[in-house]
Design a protein around this motif. Structure first.
Motif, PDB file in Angstrom:
ATOM      1  N   UNK A 252      -9.268 -57.172 -42.177  1.00  0.00           N
ATOM      2  CA  UNK A 252      -9.437 -57.615 -40.793  1.00  0.00           C
ATOM      3  C   UNK A 252      -8.634 -56.734 -39.838  1.00  0.00           C
ATOM      4  N   UNK A 253      -7.419 -56.433 -40.260  1.00  0.00           N
ATOM      5  CA  UNK A 253      -6.550 -55.582 -39.443  1.00  0.00           C
ATOM      6  C   UNK A 253      -7.215 -54.229 -39.185  1.00  0.00           C
ATOM      7  N   UNK A 254      -7.765 -53.665 -40.252  1.00  0.00           N
ATOM      8  CA  UNK A 254      -8.408 -52.361 -40.158  1.00  0.00           C
ATOM      9  C   UNK A 254      -9.604 -52.447 -39.202  1.00  0.00           C
ATOM     10  N   UNK A 255     -10.356 -53.518 -39.362  1.00  0.00           N
ATOM     11  CA  UNK A 255     -11.543 -53.714 -38.520  1.00  0.00           C
ATOM     12  C   UNK A 255     -11.168 -53.798 -37.035  1.00  0.00           C
ATOM     13  N   UNK A 256     -10.179 -54.637 -36.743  1.00  0.00           N
ATOM     14  CA  UNK A 256      -9.787 -54.820 -35.339  1.00  0.00           C
ATOM     15  C   UNK A 256      -9.184 -53.536 -34.758  1.00  0.00           C
ATOM     16  N   UNK A 257      -8.455 -52.792 -35.591  1.00  0.00           N
ATOM     17  CA  UNK A 257      -7.919 -51.503 -35.134  1.00  0.00           C
ATOM     18  C   UNK A 257      -9.045 -50.558 -34.744  1.00  0.00           C
ATOM     19  N   UNK A 258     -10.070 -50.519 -35.583  1.00  0.00           N
ATOM     20  CA  UNK A 258     -11.210 -49.640 -35.318  1.00  0.00           C
ATOM     21  C   UNK A 258     -11.888 -50.033 -34.012  1.00  0.00           C
ATOM     22  N   UNK A 259     -12.064 -51.335 -33.823  1.00  0.00           N
ATOM     23  CA  UNK A 259     -12.695 -51.827 -32.599  1.00  0.00           C
ATOM     24  C   UNK A 259     -11.871 -51.393 -31.388  1.00  0.00           C
ATOM     25  N   UNK A 260     -10.574 -51.554 -31.511  1.00  0.00           N
ATOM     26  CA  UNK A 260      -9.705 -51.170 -30.400  1.00  0.00           C
ATOM     27  C   UNK A 260      -9.851 -49.705 -30.058  1.00  0.00           C
ATOM     28  N   UNK A 261      -9.852 -48.898 -31.110  1.00  0.00           N
ATOM     29  CA  UNK A 261     -10.004 -47.461 -30.887  1.00  0.00           C
ATOM     30  C   UNK A 261     -11.340 -47.159 -30.225  1.00  0.00           C
ATOM     31  N   UNK A 262     -12.355 -47.848 -30.679  1.00  0.00           N
ATOM     32  CA  UNK A 262     -13.706 -47.597 -30.181  1.00  0.00           C
ATOM     33  C   UNK A 262     -13.806 -47.872 -28.682  1.00  0.00           C
TER      34      UNK A 262
END
Lengths: 222, 108
Positions: free
Chosen positions: A24-34
């Motif tokens: 989940x952490x990885x997913x949310x980080x990616x979203x933030x970057x996006x």
């Protein structure tokens, strides 16, 4: 046995498996970057996080702990950044947005040309109403120092011709939106139908001519 | 250009759906999914935020039993008139395209 973490998602407390947490952490980080450079970035992230909390909450109901499957289920609904790639509506403005300005680009104008459309393209680029002034300028350059002709040929070779509706809008520096494109499409459709009907009448008259010629030659022979 | 058209069409659909009454993003998405216009929810949030920041949409928070409070979106006055303009433009565009394809078929 599995290690768990306590997290706060969208203001809600969750107990989540260690691997699910990392995912989940990885997913949310990616979203933030996006979305980092998108307008309203923080709000978008908040919305997504809130929705994530809601999806997880609906999913776990009677369980106490969020598992990997629950996280994957929620991600499946929200979509990954790879899914957004094909459908990236976060940035830029829409086709209807009138504030979407095109960068002005120099094109040759095939609709208003005497030789190669260089002068009318230049006139459009510099916002000169009538290309005649640019043409006079080139003529003077050609007569005076003789530089006008090679300059013209060079520009003819280097400057692209406007072909698509987008090119035409860029040529005049008009904003690209559906209104404008519709107008240009409309113009072109009219143009095409005019050409078609001209072609049609041309063809008919030619055929008539041929027929009468045939008749004539037939009569001559007999 | 294709992506931009899609974006515009999507905006039109979203505004139309919201014009029918207050709407929660996941409900809007449900309707759009049926039309195969949008596939994942994540693409929706930036769009709604942008429309809201443009003054076309407003929202109210509503408490939810299933999680954090929900944002329910509605059209502002500006959004309503924008939607009207958009529909007029859209209809014009559809007419133009229909006309052009009719010409093509008729001349084959």
């Amino acid at each position: 046995m599995n290690k768990t973490n306590n997290v706060n998602i969208g203001g809600f407390p969750f107990t989540i498996d260690d691997d699910a947490y990392a995912h989940l952490q990885k997913y949310l980080d990616k979203i933030e970057q996006h979305f980092r450079h998108s307008e309203g970035y923080e709000e978008i992230i908040d919305d997504i996080e809130n929705r994530m909390a809601e999806l997880l909450n609906e999913r776990i109901r009677n369980k106490r702990i969020v598992s990997m499957e629950d996280v994957e289920h929620a991600i499946g609904i929200l979509g990954t950044t790879a899914d957004f790639g094909a459908d990236d509506f976060s940035e830029g403005r829409s086709a209807f947005d009138s504030s979407y300005k095109t960068g002005k680009k120099l094109f040759r104008d095939p609709d208003d040309k005497i030789i190669g459309g260089v002068c009318s393209g230049l006139a459009a680029y510099f916002g000169i109403q009538d290309p005649i002034w640019v043409r006079i300028g080139f003529a003077i350059l050609a007569l005076g120092a003789g530089i006008g002709i090679p300059l013209y040929l060079l520009m003819w070779a280097l400057v692209p011709e406007a072909l698509t509706p987008k090119d035409f809008l860029s040529m005049r520096g008009e904003p690209i939106n559906v209104n404008n494109i519709a107008k240009i499409v409309e113009d072109q459709v009219e143009n095409i139908s005019d050409q078609l009907s001209e072609l049609g009448s041309d063809w008919k008259s030619k055929r008539r001519k041929k027929k009468s010629e045939k008749k004539k030659s037939w009569k001559d022979r007999h | 250009m294709k992506a931009q058209m899609r974006k515009g069409v999507l905006e039109l659909c979203i505004l139309s759906i919201i014009s029918e009454g207050e709407a929660y993003p996941s409900d809007i998405i449900q309707k759009l999914k049926e039309q195969e216009l949008i596939v994942v929810e994540g693409t929706m949030y930036p769009l709604l935020t942008r429309l809201k920041n443009a003054g076309l949409l407003g929202y109210n928070w509503q408490e939810s039993t299933s999680g954090p409070p929900r944002k329910y979106y509605h059209l502002t006055e500006e959004g309503t008139s924008f939607l009207k303009d958009l529909l007029a433009t859209w209809n014009k565009l559809v007419n133009v395209v229909n006309q052009s394809t009719k010409n093509l078929v008729g001349n084959e």
